[in-house]
Design an enzyme around this catalytic site. Structure first.
Site, short mmCIF file in Angstrom:
data_model
loop_
_atom_site.label_atom_id
_atom_site.label_comp_id
_atom_site.label_asym_id
_atom_site.label_seq_id
_atom_site.Cartn_x
_atom_site.Cartn_y
_atom_site.Cartn_z
N TYR A 67 -5.43 7.23 -6.76
CA TYR A 67 -5.65 6.38 -7.93
C TYR A 67 -7.12 5.96 -8.09
O TYR A 67 -7.45 5.22 -9.01
CB TYR A 67 -4.79 5.12 -7.86
N PRO A 69 -10.12 7.24 -9.14
CA PRO A 69 -10.84 7.35 -10.41
C PRO A 69 -10.26 6.43 -11.49
O PRO A 69 -11.02 5.81 -12.26
CB PRO A 69 -10.67 8.82 -10.78
N TYR A 70 -8.94 6.34 -11.55
CA TYR A 70 -8.30 5.45 -12.53
C TYR A 70 -8.64 4.00 -12.24
O TYR A 70 -8.99 3.23 -13.16
CB TYR A 70 -6.79 5.68 -12.47
N VAL A 71 -8.55 3.61 -10.96
CA VAL A 71 -8.86 2.24 -10.58
C VAL A 71 -10.30 1.89 -10.91
O VAL A 71 -10.60 0.76 -11.34
CB VAL A 71 -8.57 2.03 -9.08
N THR A 75 -12.02 2.76 -13.43
CA THR A 75 -12.13 2.38 -14.84
C THR A 75 -11.47 1.05 -15.12
O THR A 75 -11.88 0.32 -16.03
CB THR A 75 -11.51 3.46 -15.75
#
Length: 247
Positions: free
Chosen positions: A153, A155-157, A159
């Site tokens: 997670y 890369p998502y985190v 952002t």
């Protein structure tokens, strides 16, 4: 001419055509808000939701556009104000999630997430700070994975953690305007965004990680947003982890 009375509260929900956004739009309409349902690519779903709200006596419109495009979002906000006479609540749920380990992650996917999740949040928040009336609320979205730190997670985190930081600053920049700014950070919630690409065992494992031993439902998140949008006038500059107790 505006279709609302001066006392009607007006809400714009980005990403409102499905998942959590649709539940939020329906809940706010039930609470008496005139609702603008934003969509990026699926006008039909947004129109269906609007039709459902208006069929029960509510007021709703669909507005479209890329959340990261400042021209499109300016037009969307203009349309909401033109139709309903003002804007009191902006709930920004629109986002994308592509999982993968940092070492192997494609930068094209990362750039796409940054554009939607980070730039899109900034563009919408910027418009909201200029438009939301006194007594209103801005509600942004993060994720509980900023705290649980699940692998893949990252890369998502990255952002979403930025959204939490923006919330702290924006709440202070709006001093004196009587507008609250908060972020909701859902845990595992049964939406297409969460379920996509996960097998049944993974979904069950994540559900069992929650002390309540189930996935969240969009209506669970809607309860928190409805609180922040209306009665929670003393909650400001906070990230609310709406996740059933997920540690």
């Amino acid at each position: 001419m505006p279709t609302s009375t001066p006392t009607t509260r007006v809400a714009l929900v980005t990403g409102g055509s499905g998942g959590i956004g649709a539940a939020l739009a329906q809940r706010l309409a039930t609470d008496g808000y005139a609702v603008a349902v934003h969509y990026a690519g699926n006008r039909a779903k947004a129109d269906d939701l609007v039709a459902g709200i208006t069929s029960t006596g509510g007021r709703a419109i669909a507005v479209g556009g890329d959340v990261a495009d400042e021209v499109a979002m300016t037009a969307a906000f203009d349309e909401v104000e033109s139709t309903f006479g003002g804007l009191d609540v902006v709930v920004h749920t629109a986002g994308v999630m592509v999982l993968g380990p940092v070492a192997d992650y494609g930068l094209d996917d990362f750039d796409r997430m940054v554009r939607t999740n980070l730039r899109g949040t900034f563009v919408v928040a910027q418009q909201a700070t200029r438009r939301v009336r006194s007594g209103g609320a801005i509600v942004l979205f993060s994720t509980s994975v900023t705290r649980t730190q699940f692998p893949t997670y990252g890369p998502y985190v990255a952002t979403k953690a930025a959204v939490e930081g923006l919330t702290l600053v924006l709440a202070r920049e709006l001093r004196g305007k009587d507008v609250t700014v908060n972020t909701v950070a859902p845990g595992p919630t049964a939406t297409p965004l969460f379920l996509d690409g996960k097998d049944e065992q993974t979904v069950e494992r994540l559900a069992q990680a929650v002390p309540l031993e189930r996935l969240g439902q969009p209506v669970d998140i809607a309860e928190t947003v409805a609180f922040l949008a209306g009665p929670a006038r003393w909650v400001n500059g906070q990230t609310i982890f709406t996740n059933g107790g997920l540690a």
